[in-house]
Enzyme design. Structure first.
Site, PDB file in Angstrom:
ATOM      1  N   SER A  52      -3.777  -0.394  -3.067  1.00  0.00           N
ATOM      2  CA  SER A  52      -3.400   0.774  -2.748  1.00  0.00           C
ATOM      3  C   SER A  52      -4.433   1.705  -1.776  1.00  0.00           C
ATOM      4  CB  SER A  52      -3.173   1.754  -3.924  1.00  0.00           C
ATOM      5  OG  SER A  52      -1.997   2.773  -3.389  1.00  0.00           O
ATOM      6  N   ASP A 177       3.652  -0.591  -3.535  1.00  0.00           N
ATOM      7  CA  ASP A 177       2.335  -0.420  -4.065  1.00  0.00           C
ATOM      8  C   ASP A 177       1.916  -1.618  -5.234  1.00  0.00           C
ATOM      9  OD1 ASP A 177      -0.049   1.046  -5.450  1.00  0.00           O
ATOM     10  OD2 ASP A 177       0.407   2.564  -4.108  1.00  0.00           O
TER      11      ASP A 177
END
Length: 311
Positions: A52, A177
């Site tokens: 991320s 993500d």
């Protein structure tokens, strides 16, 4: 400064420790200061992984661009194209993902990325993402990023927060993500798989943080009806994250890990107020300066001459 091919080749001075960056969206305003501190101190680890927002920290660290590391999570939030409710309603995300990752790094963009230095850096890299259509976690490496766009679309995929940012398609698969993977967003598992036993871990949550389980609603299941693996992963994420944190605590106790836990002012992951982001960064910079001597000792590097860290 772009890499000069006529100069001496880039080298790493720490080869037996994995550097791990947790995500957290704009909470990385605090941990981007760690990137700056390491680069200013000339500490270059030979293996780096991020998930991320940690993928952005990884890319900036490997391009050895301290200025970009800060701007990515502080001043850049003031860019009128950064993202808002309007971009969200247009399907571009609350954070305007294509602009942030695919456009700003280009020559002449808002945050030009030094891809030449990134390529010249010998350090290995892992960027983690979650395959929404299969439920697999995938970590990309150097061989997957021969061009700037190949790199940035993978940083984007790693950072695509469910609901808040659109999914990313690469090849035949769709990604969200990487924090949805079995490590909960801290790439300890891939570092171990690559053979490491010592870890420098940069977290975006304080030492006493415990993640609470997410309540899975009917609306969530409807939103991700094409990707049920995403909903299942969201339901497991808190347990995965807390388990990895417990593993890190044990590694720290045994001397196998050194962990950066923010102890100053941190922001919400969606924060866009530059004054708050600046305060977060400055607190991170002050903490990094305090901890730097301990890092050097643990990494087996000689003490540095005493001089303040540049911003």
């Amino acid at each position: 400064m772009p890499f000069d091919s006529s100069a001496a080749p880039l080298t790493s001075n720490v080869t037996d420790v994995a550097l791990l960056f947790e995500g957290g969206a704009m909470r990385a305003s605090y941990t981007s200061a760690v990137v700056v501190a390491l680069l200013r101190a000339g500490i270059h680890l030979d293996w780096v992984a991020g998930i991320s927002a940690g993928s952005s920290n990884t890319a900036n660290y490997l391009s050895r661009d301290a200025g970009r590391a800060r701007r990515s999570f502080v001043e850049f939030a003031a860019d009128p194209c950064f993202g808002n409710l309007g971009t969200f309603l247009r399907g571009q995300g609350m954070f305007n993902a294509n602009y942030i990752y695919r456009e700003t790094g280009l020559t002449g963009g808002a945050l030009p990325f030094d891809f030449a230095t990134f390529q010249a850096n010998p350090a290995r890299m892992r960027l983690g993402s979650f395959e929404a259509d299969t439920g697999r976690t995938l970590f990309w490496g150097r061989s997957d990023t021969p061009t700037l766009d190949d790199l940035m679309v993978r940083v984007q995929a790693s950072s695509s927060l469910p609901f808040f940012m659109p999914t990313v398609t690469i090849g035949e698969h769709t990604y969200v993500d990487g924090a949805l993977g079995p490590s909960g967003g801290i790439p300890l598992d891939v570092a171990r798989a690559d053979g490491f036993q010592r870890f420098f871990v940069v977290l975006t949550r304080p030492r006493d943080y415990v993640k609470r389980p997410m309540r899975i609603t009917r609306a969530m299941r409807s939103y991700f009806r094409r990707f049920p693996a995403v909903v299942d992963a969201l339901a497991r994420r808190a347990a995965n994250y807390n388990r990895t944190r417990e593993e890190l605590t044990e590694l720290e106790r045994s001397g196998q890990a050194i962990i950066f836990y923010p102890d100053g002012y941190t922001v919400a992951n969606s924060e866009k107020n530059v004054a708050k982001l600046t305060r977060s960064y400055e607190d991170g910079r002050a903490q990094a300066a305090r901890e730097l001597p301990r890092w050097r000792e643990w990494l087996g590097l000689p003490p540095a001459s005493s001089r303040p860290l540049a911003t």
